[in-house]
Enzyme design. Structure first.
Site, PDB file in Angstrom:
ATOM      1  N   LYS A   1      40.998  49.204  42.594  1.00  0.00           N
ATOM      2  CA  LYS A   1      40.125  49.739  41.545  1.00  0.00           C
ATOM      3  C   LYS A   1      38.938  50.470  42.154  1.00  0.00           C
ATOM      4  O   LYS A   1      38.015  49.842  42.652  1.00  0.00           O
ATOM      5  CB  LYS A   1      39.627  48.612  40.631  1.00  0.00           C
ATOM      6  CG  LYS A   1      38.688  49.099  39.514  1.00  0.00           C
ATOM      7  CD  LYS A   1      38.258  47.953  38.607  1.00  0.00           C
ATOM      8  CE  LYS A   1      37.205  48.391  37.599  1.00  0.00           C
ATOM      9  NZ  LYS A   1      36.784  47.289  36.699  1.00  0.00           N
TER      10      LYS A   1
ATOM     11  N   ASP B   1      35.586  40.521  37.198  1.00  0.00           N
ATOM     12  CA  ASP B   1      35.236  41.348  38.357  1.00  0.00           C
ATOM     13  C   ASP B   1      34.101  40.646  39.115  1.00  0.00           C
ATOM     14  O   ASP B   1      32.935  40.704  38.706  1.00  0.00           O
ATOM     15  CB  ASP B   1      34.782  42.744  37.900  1.00  0.00           C
ATOM     16  CG  ASP B   1      35.935  43.588  37.359  1.00  0.00           C
ATOM     17  OD1 ASP B   1      36.902  43.009  36.819  1.00  0.00           O
ATOM     18  OD2 ASP B   1      35.859  44.824  37.464  1.00  0.00           O
TER      19      ASP B   1
ATOM     20  N   LYS C   1      38.276  45.995  44.644  1.00  0.00           N
ATOM     21  CA  LYS C   1      37.526  47.046  43.953  1.00  0.00           C
ATOM     22  C   LYS C   1      36.459  47.588  44.888  1.00  0.00           C
ATOM     23  O   LYS C   1      35.806  46.826  45.600  1.00  0.00           O
ATOM     24  CB  LYS C   1      36.917  46.454  42.681  1.00  0.00           C
ATOM     25  CG  LYS C   1      36.027  47.366  41.867  1.00  0.00           C
ATOM     26  CD  LYS C   1      35.561  46.625  40.601  1.00  0.00           C
ATOM     27  CE  LYS C   1      34.482  47.377  39.840  1.00  0.00           C
ATOM     28  NZ  LYS C   1      34.017  46.629  38.647  1.00  0.00           N
TER      29      LYS C   1
END
Length: 325
Positions: A261, A162, A225
């Site tokens: 996400k 991430d 995300k």
């Protein structure tokens, strides 16, 4: 669901990016509809909650994380619901049990602890190991350091990374530089899936959120995300709507599916189900799978488990009854 083909990215298309003009009133209207939607009832709601559990990246990103914290996180990821409760719902923790979280998410220095624990449990790669990287949460360290952090996490066994983008590049319209940085991050990830954290609460406008989403996908991100969870504004439905529409447009033009996400602010079953309805409505059923949708969360699992307990027993438990330990 068949494995999703990884997004290879494409050339940066500034004409496409500069054409973006988000309809703020339409986004707000749809967000209100989602927030006001009627709750699912009984077994249907329980089924959606079980599904939500399988979409969680169970996360610990604290300054006092220890080996024991990470080990407990991994144990909980592999058996996220109390065993007696799970049996009442028609499942048991055998080899074929689908009820586990999608991943655990930790700092790079804690990746070896997570890998070691999951290997001992027989769940390494059944539960993914995600690591934040690139100077999380601010993303303001030199690019060389950010890339080395990715390589370190992958070398230690992380199969998902991430990354955080440099928000200043969005705020100043430096799309080419942002694209180049994310491309290099994708290359450093190797075979690991890359999720690009946009930190939407720091991007000022929904137009910037849409543009940053497109640039991240053009540069090869497998997921986009919302947030680090450390911003003052994190995962709102408005941000989700804009990002989902960008994902859909990218798929229609380029032919590749990119995941979504939300992270930060998804705290309870109502929040989780609203996001799942958003995804179903805007992206379709294919996205209601851990291959294409995740929740970044630390406290969400406890509330989902409490809701399942209420479904089985008719009583809502105290939150401490379903803690990480």
């Amino acid at each position: 669901m068949k494995p999703v083909e990884k997004n290879p990215g494409c050339e940066l298309d500034l004409g496409w990016i500069n054409s973006i003009n988000v309809n703020l009133s339409a986004v707000n209207d749809f967000a209100k509809q989602l927030a006001a939607s009627k709750a699912l009832k009984d077994e249907y709601r329980a089924a959606w909650i079980l599904k939500a559990i399988t979409l969680i990246d169970l996360t610990t990103l604290a300054g006092d994380d220890t080996n024991s914290n990470v080990s407990r996180l991994c144990f909980k990821a592999t058996k996220p619901i109390a065993e007696d409760l799970l049996k009442e719902l028609g499942f048991s923790y055998d080899k074929g049990c689908p009820i586990k979280t999608a991943a655990v998410c930790v700092y790079p220095s804690k990746v070896p602890d997570a890998v070691q624990t999951l290997k001992k449990l027989g769940y390494y790669k059944k539960v993914n190991v995600a690591s934040v990287a690139t100077g999380f949460p601010a993303g303001q360290t030199p690019l060389k350091s950010r890339l080395e952090e990715i390589r370190y996490a992958v070398e230690k066994g992380a199969n998902e990374i991430d990354i955080v983008i440099d928000r200043s590049l969005v705020l100043t319209g430096q799309w080419e530089e942002l694209y180049r940085e994310i491309q290099q991050m994708k290359e450093a990830c190797g075979l690991a899936h890359m999720k690009a954290i946009l930190a939407t609460g720091e991007l000022d406008t929904l137009n910037n959120v849409y543009k940053a989403s497109l640039v991240a996908m053009m540069a090869g991100s497998d997921f986009i995300k919302t947030s680090t969870g450390k911003e003052s504004v994190n995962a709102t439905l408005q941000f989700g709507i804009v990002m989902a529409r960008a994902i859909k447009e990218y798929q229609q033009k380029m032919g590749y599916k990119v995941g979504l996400k939300p992270a930060g602010g998804v705290r309870n079953a109502k929040d989780a189900l609203s996001w799942m309805v958003l995804v179903k409505e805007l992206l379709g059923n294919d996205w209601l799978d851990a291959e294409l949708f995740r929740f970044g969360a630390s406290g969400l699992l406890g509330d989902l488990e409490c809701n399942l307990y209420e479904f089985v027993t008719g009583k809502y438990p105290a939150a401490y009854e379903f803690s990480m330990g």
